[in-house]
Structures are given as structure tokens and as C-alpha cells.
Design a protein around this motif. Structure first.
Motif, PDB file in Angstrom:
ATOM      1  N   SER A   3      -5.352 -21.492   5.986  1.00  0.00           N
ATOM      2  CA  SER A   3      -6.117 -20.464   6.688  1.00  0.00           C
ATOM      3  C   SER A   3      -5.779 -20.453   8.167  1.00  0.00           C
ATOM      4  O   SER A   3      -5.587 -19.397   8.761  1.00  0.00           O
ATOM      5  N   TYR A   7      -4.164 -17.256  10.315  1.00  0.00           N
ATOM      6  CA  TYR A   7      -4.770 -16.662  11.507  1.00  0.00           C
ATOM      7  C   TYR A   7      -3.837 -16.778  12.711  1.00  0.00           C
ATOM      8  O   TYR A   7      -3.747 -15.864  13.527  1.00  0.00           O
ATOM      9  N   ARG A  38      -9.782 -15.098  17.634  1.00  0.00           N
ATOM     10  CA  ARG A  38     -10.742 -13.989  17.472  1.00  0.00           C
ATOM     11  C   ARG A  38     -11.587 -14.163  16.214  1.00  0.00           C
ATOM     12  O   ARG A  38     -12.752 -13.748  16.172  1.00  0.00           O
ATOM     13  N   GLU A  39     -11.021 -14.799  15.198  1.00  0.00           N
ATOM     14  CA  GLU A  39     -11.761 -14.965  13.947  1.00  0.00           C
ATOM     15  C   GLU A  39     -13.029 -15.797  14.125  1.00  0.00           C
ATOM     16  O   GLU A  39     -13.975 -15.691  13.324  1.00  0.00           O
ATOM     17  N   ALA A  40     -13.075 -16.618  15.158  1.00  0.00           N
ATOM     18  CA  ALA A  40     -14.258 -17.443  15.403  1.00  0.00           C
ATOM     19  C   ALA A  40     -15.436 -16.624  15.916  1.00  0.00           C
ATOM     20  O   ALA A  40     -16.576 -17.099  15.900  1.00  0.00           O
ATOM     21  N   VAL A  42     -16.119 -13.234  14.977  1.00  0.00           N
ATOM     22  CA  VAL A  42     -16.527 -12.116  14.122  1.00  0.00           C
ATOM     23  C   VAL A  42     -17.354 -12.653  12.953  1.00  0.00           C
ATOM     24  O   VAL A  42     -17.240 -13.821  12.580  1.00  0.00           O
ATOM     25  N   LYS A  44     -18.603 -13.587   9.245  1.00  0.00           N
ATOM     26  CA  LYS A  44     -17.808 -14.123   8.136  1.00  0.00           C
ATOM     27  C   LYS A  44     -17.250 -13.022   7.243  1.00  0.00           C
ATOM     28  O   LYS A  44     -16.105 -13.102   6.781  1.00  0.00           O
ATOM     29  N   LYS A  47     -13.952 -11.553   8.769  1.00  0.00           N
ATOM     30  CA  LYS A  47     -12.870 -12.421   9.248  1.00  0.00           C
ATOM     31  C   LYS A  47     -11.486 -11.961   8.786  1.00  0.00           C
ATOM     32  O   LYS A  47     -10.496 -12.133   9.502  1.00  0.00           O
ATOM     33  N   HIS A  48     -11.410 -11.348   7.627  1.00  0.00           N
ATOM     34  CA  HIS A  48     -10.117 -10.867   7.135  1.00  0.00           C
ATOM     35  C   HIS A  48      -9.588  -9.711   7.983  1.00  0.00           C
ATOM     36  O   HIS A  48      -8.403  -9.382   7.918  1.00  0.00           O
ATOM     37  N   SER A  50      -9.955  -9.753  11.366  1.00  0.00           N
ATOM     38  CA  SER A  50     -10.026 -10.278  12.735  1.00  0.00           C
ATOM     39  C   SER A  50      -8.954  -9.740  13.664  1.00  0.00           C
ATOM     40  O   SER A  50      -9.201  -9.537  14.855  1.00  0.00           O
ATOM     41  N   SER A  92     -20.207 -10.908  21.250  1.00  0.00           N
ATOM     42  CA  SER A  92     -19.781 -12.021  20.392  1.00  0.00           C
ATOM     43  C   SER A  92     -19.327 -13.235  21.198  1.00  0.00           C
ATOM     44  O   SER A  92     -19.263 -14.348  20.669  1.00  0.00           O
ATOM     45  N   TYR A  94     -16.232 -13.254  22.600  1.00  0.00           N
ATOM     46  CA  TYR A  94     -14.767 -13.264  22.555  1.00  0.00           C
ATOM     47  C   TYR A  94     -14.156 -12.992  23.922  1.00  0.00           C
ATOM     48  O   TYR A  94     -13.300 -13.748  24.396  1.00  0.00           O
TER      49      TYR A  94
END
Length: 219
Positions: A3, A7, A38-40, A42, A44, A47-48, A50, A92, A94
Motif C-alpha cells: 500500500s 501511494y 495526501r492519503e493520510a 482524506v 478512509k 483513500k483510493h 487520494s 483536513s 493537508y
């Protein structure tokens, strides 16, 4: 590990295809986008998505902005790495993390306490301890720590709040803010020097409304 690699590859492609190919050249900013996951930031369920070239919903009718527009606004700030920055609209977290990569001190105001708490947790997990988060009306700024070398506003204002202009450093302070109606806005760069204000108009954009005393009223 699979994973993480996925990412990381997506992040590299985002920087190359969404930022560099569209004219972002500031190396500090490009490095920051390569470093911050960035996935951290958004939900859950998202996340796909992101690293898609689009804003993403984070709840309560708010979004995490499109990577390109964040990069564009940050590049307009002309950051050297030594600035004290005020961010209006933590969301968020970010952009807050990206600013921590490119500035000396970051103060970030968020009106929704739930977002402040979530952002604090993620920023701490990633080691961005120098971000100071405050739950308050962002349209009023944060006069306790003014003046600021740079101010970046992550929501659309009907007009430029005087409170924010007043908190800009008088010796080459810069603010970037989207200004316009509820549907479409224009990025405005404000340069303050020796008491004089100069405005430069940049790209068109679309942001959620800036809610507060000196912005839009909450419905």
C-alpha cells in the motif's frame, strides 16, 4: 508495504502530471508535495482517490482542495522558508502540512472544532508539531500573533476581510485569497509594503464559502 509503495508511486505521478506539467516550478513546493502523504488526510472511503486531480469531500460540506490549486496558491506566496504564515481554513490539515514544509512557523484557524482535533492528530502522527491550530472565526484572523509574513485563505470570501489585511506584515506581506460569488471566484494576490496595498488577479477557481463575521453568513 504494498500500500505504501502504491501511494508513493501515485504521489510521484501527481507531482509530475498535475503540478510540474501545469507550470509549478518552485522546488520547495514540489518537494513538499512529494513528502506529504495526501492519503493520510482524506476519509478512509476516499483513500483510493487520494491522488486524483480533484477536490475531495471531508464531511460537513467541506473539501480537501485539488492539489494543483493548493500548489498554485502556495507558489503565489513566494515562500523562502523563513516566514510566519497564517492559514485560514485548516480543514483536513493537508495544506497545513505542506506549509510546514515550506515556512518557519504556521498558525492555522479552523471554525469547525472536529476538524481541528482530527487535523491535530494526523499532523502530530506525521511529525508536523510546529503547526499551531486554533478553533475560531478565520475571517477575524489571529491578531494575537500578528503580523504575518504570509496569509493564505482556503475558502471563498465575498470581499477581502480588512481584519486579514491589517494583520499582514507591513514590510512585504503577501496574502492569497479566493474572492467572488458563491459559485465562482478569482484568486487574488495582495502585496502589502510600506502601508500600500497592491492587488494582482490570478486564476479563476471554486472554493467552499468563507463563513464568519467578515465573510459569508452561515445558513
Amino acid at each position: 508495504m504494498v500500500s505504501k509503495n502504491r501511494y508513493s508511486i501515485s504521489r510521484e505521478k501527481m507531482v509530475a502530471n498535475q503540478l510540474v506539467d501545469r507550470g509549478i516550478t518552485d522546488e520547495k513546493i514540489l518537494k513538499a508535495f512529494k513528502n506529504v502523504p495526501r492519503e493520510a488526510f482524506v476519509p478512509k472511503s476516499m483513500k483510493h482517490n487520494s491522488y486524483k486531480d480533484t477536490p475531495l469531500p471531508i464531511g460537513k460540506n467541506q473539501t480537501i482542495s485539488q492539489p494543483y490549486i493548493i500548489a498554485k496558491m502556495m507558489e503565489m506566496l513566494n515562500l523562502s522558508g523563513k516566514e510566519k504564515v497564517l492559514e485560514i481554513g485548516t480543514g483536513s490539515g493537508y495544506q497545513t502540512a505542506l506549509l510546514c514544509e515550506c515556512a518557519d512557523v504556521v498558525y492555522s484557524i479552523e471554525r469547525i472544532e472536529e476538524f481541528t482535533k482530527k487535523s491535530r492528530k494526523v499532523l502530530d502522527e506525521l511529525g508536523y508539531y510546529k503547526a499551531h491550530l486554533i478553533t475560531s472565526d478565520g475571517t477575524m484572523g489571529y491578531p494575537q500573533k500578528a503580523p504575518y509574513d504570509r496569509i493564505i485563505v482556503s475558502a471563498a470570501a465575498p470581499k477581502i476581510p480588512k481584519s486579514l489585511k491589517d494583520q499582514l506584515n507591513n514590510n512585504y506581506g503577501i496574502m492569497v485569497i479566493p474572492v467572488g460569488g458563491s459559485i465562482f471566484q478569482q484568486l487574488i494576490k495582495i502585496i502589502k509594503k510600506n502601508g500600500n496595498i497592491r492587488k494582482e488577479k490570478e486564476d479563476g477557481c471554486r472554493f467552499v464559502p468563507l463563513i464568519g463575521e467578515n465573510g459569508w453568513k452561515e445558513k
